[in-house]
Design a protein around this motif. Structure first.
Motif, PDB file in Angstrom:
ATOM      1  N   ALA A  52      44.666  62.390  41.018  1.00 44.12           N
ATOM      2  CA  ALA A  52      43.359  61.271  40.817  1.00 44.12           C
ATOM      3  C   ALA A  52      43.607  60.936  39.295  1.00 44.12           C
ATOM      4  N   ARG A  53      44.199  61.707  38.502  1.00 40.10           N
ATOM      5  CA  ARG A  53      44.283  61.302  37.053  1.00 40.10           C
ATOM      6  C   ARG A  53      45.419  59.979  36.991  1.00 40.10           C
ATOM      7  N   ILE A  54      46.332  60.384  37.673  1.00 39.62           N
ATOM      8  CA  ILE A  54      47.607  59.462  37.481  1.00 39.62           C
ATOM      9  C   ILE A  54      47.297  58.218  38.174  1.00 39.62           C
ATOM     10  N   VAL A  55      46.707  58.432  39.460  1.00 38.53           N
ATOM     11  CA  VAL A  55      46.497  57.256  40.379  1.00 38.53           C
ATOM     12  C   VAL A  55      45.412  56.307  39.819  1.00 38.53           C
ATOM     13  N   GLY A  56      44.275  57.088  39.402  1.00 37.60           N
ATOM     14  CA  GLY A  56      42.983  56.452  38.981  1.00 37.60           C
ATOM     15  C   GLY A  56      41.873  56.392  40.118  1.00 37.60           C
ATOM     16  N   ARG A  57      40.739  56.639  39.736  1.00 32.50           N
ATOM     17  CA  ARG A  57      39.760  56.806  40.789  1.00 32.50           C
ATOM     18  C   ARG A  57      39.212  55.418  41.185  1.00 32.50           C
ATOM     19  N   ASN A  58      38.392  55.327  41.960  1.00 29.51           N
ATOM     20  CA  ASN A  58      37.786  54.105  42.453  1.00 29.51           C
ATOM     21  C   ASN A  58      38.626  53.022  43.173  1.00 29.51           C
ATOM     22  N   CYS A  59      39.704  53.470  43.779  1.00 26.01           N
ATOM     23  CA  CYS A  59      40.818  52.477  44.220  1.00 26.01           C
ATOM     24  C   CYS A  59      40.312  52.215  45.649  1.00 26.01           C
ATOM     25  N   LEU A  60      41.105  51.324  46.150  1.00 26.74           N
ATOM     26  CA  LEU A  60      41.037  50.976  47.625  1.00 26.74           C
ATOM     27  C   LEU A  60      42.256  51.983  48.328  1.00 26.74           C
ATOM     28  N   LEU A  61      41.917  52.676  49.038  1.00 30.66           N
ATOM     29  CA  LEU A  61      43.084  53.674  49.736  1.00 30.66           C
ATOM     30  C   LEU A  61      43.255  53.272  50.990  1.00 30.66           C
ATOM     31  N   ILE A  62      44.551  52.819  51.175  1.00 33.38           N
ATOM     32  CA  ILE A  62      45.029  52.314  52.529  1.00 33.38           C
ATOM     33  C   ILE A  62      46.030  53.345  53.129  1.00 33.38           C
ATOM     34  N   GLU A  63      45.662  53.805  54.449  1.00 37.06           N
ATOM     35  CA  GLU A  63      46.666  54.886  54.979  1.00 37.06           C
ATOM     36  C   GLU A  63      47.234  54.113  56.228  1.00 37.06           C
ATOM     37  N   PRO A  64      48.651  53.751  56.192  1.00 37.37           N
ATOM     38  CA  PRO A  64      49.222  53.265  57.183  1.00 37.37           C
ATOM     39  C   PRO A  64      49.581  54.372  58.288  1.00 37.37           C
ATOM     40  N   GLY A  65      49.342  54.332  59.651  1.00 37.60           N
ATOM     41  CA  GLY A  65      49.456  55.361  60.475  1.00 37.60           C
ATOM     42  C   GLY A  65      48.635  56.516  60.235  1.00 37.60           C
ATOM     43  N   SER A  66      47.375  56.582  60.171  1.00 37.89           N
ATOM     44  CA  SER A  66      46.612  57.507  59.408  1.00 37.89           C
ATOM     45  C   SER A  66      46.574  58.675  60.604  1.00 37.89           C
ATOM     46  N   GLY A  67      46.602  58.434  61.909  1.00 34.82           N
ATOM     47  CA  GLY A  67      46.441  59.719  62.780  1.00 34.82           C
ATOM     48  C   GLY A  67      45.023  60.040  62.768  1.00 34.82           C
TER      49      GLY A  67
END
Ligand code: AVI
Length: 324
Positions: free
Chosen positions: A77-92
């Protein structure tokens, strides 16, 4: 379109064109060497068998990736950054993302899947457990260009692609797919991806040849599916599961081997198999860290950070597109 009373969940249907099972199976079986695309493993029975595979002692991939995500969620979370728009292709079933949500606190989560009912159910369940999360479920074929026009343009976009699903792409298609992801996340965007690593071939061979024979059933289920959906007459007793690590190509190959000379009928087609002839059903590529980074760089990403388990069996890698 909202599908619940809560305002935090929406469903976007891009009406993905279903694959033509008959055309693709016949095409693959009439070509030399014979093959069937691995995407057809996942009918109801195949998905259940895959679920069982993920819990097998020999199949280290799922539990190792889970362990990496659990152990490092805060740092991720620290590296990626909070509050993002998280996209999951093929989320199952949207299970893996749960390991990150509390730490990552994304502003919006966009699960994408071709299976409409599955996606709807998974998104509703997730939304019930994370009422603070804005969920935009998108029914789309994730190998087609990804459309995110409904999303706010200003938030940092991060793609999440766990499970080493990238290993089931041929390296050229993997590069093309990641280049598409790069386009979607745009400058300043990121990608968190699970990648299985090269290792002792005994560990790899065992992972795809479990002693209980679940992987063999998973492989043979393809023929069962062709019998029931395409009116074919494969005799499942006359084909055997064969999986091995092809060192030169850096991939596990799965095949179904004809145990005798036989003819199989699918609608108007007759397919003659010789004894020992193979139907190639899946490749699962394994990478070194450097090999995978080079692939991602070709797609436009730069490596930022990575996490592995203590035995370096599996990796979770984070990449970004340089901001312009
Ligand atoms: C879905 N995919 C990452 C699995 C793999 O390991 O390549 C599919 C699988 N095939 C046999 N066992 C698991």
């Amino acid at each position: 379109m909202n599908i619940s009373n809560a305002t935090s969940i929406a469903f976007h249907d891009y009406h993905p064109k279903p694959a033509d099972f008959f055309v693709e199976v016949i095409d693959g079986l009439l070509h030399c060497p014979r093959s069937i695309p691995p995407k057809f493993f996942y009918n109801e029975r195949g998905s259940q068998l895959f679920e069982q595979i993920t819990g097998l002692p020999e199949y280290y991939l799922t539990r190792t990736e889970q362990g990496i995500l659990e152990k490092n969620a805060e740092e991720i979370a620290r590296i990626v950054g909070r509050n993002c728009l998280l996209i999951e292709p093929g989320s199952g079933n949207c299970e893996k993302v749960r390991l990150l949500l509390d730490a990552l606190q994304p502003q919006t989560y966009v699960p994408m899947d071709i299976s409409r009912d599955h996606l709807r159910k998974a998104a509703v369940n997730l939304s019930a457990d994370y009422p603070w999360l804005d969920v935009h479920a998108s029914c789309i074929d994730f190998t087609q260009p990804l459309d995110l026009s409904f999303c706010p343009p200003d938030s940092q976009r991060v793609a999440f692609f766990p499970g080493s699903s990238i290993g089931n792409f041929e390296p050229d298609s993997a590069t093309r797919f990641l280049a598409q992801v790069a386009d979607v996340v745009g400058p300043g965007g990121g990608m968190l991806i699970g990648v299985d690593l090269k290792k002792d071939r005994c560990i790899l061979d065992a992972a795809y040849n479990d002693t209980t024979g679940i992987t063999a059933q998973f492989n043979l289920n393809l023929l069962q599916r062709i019998n029931s959906e395409l009116n074919a007459d494969f005799d499942l007793n006359h084909f055997t599961h064969h999986a091995f690590y092809n060192e030169q190509k850096g991939r596990i190959e799965m095949h179904l081997i004809s145990q005798l000379r036989q003819a199989v009928h699918i609608e108007q087609h007759t397919i003659e198999f010789t004894k020992g002839e193979s139907i190639h059903t899946e490749n699962s590529y394994k990478y070194t860290i450097e090999e995978f980074q080079a692939l991602a760089i070709r797609a436009g990403f730069i490596p930022v950070y990575l996490w592995t388990d203590a035995d370096a069996l599996f990796s979770v890698q984070y990449f970004e597109i340089p901001a312009c």
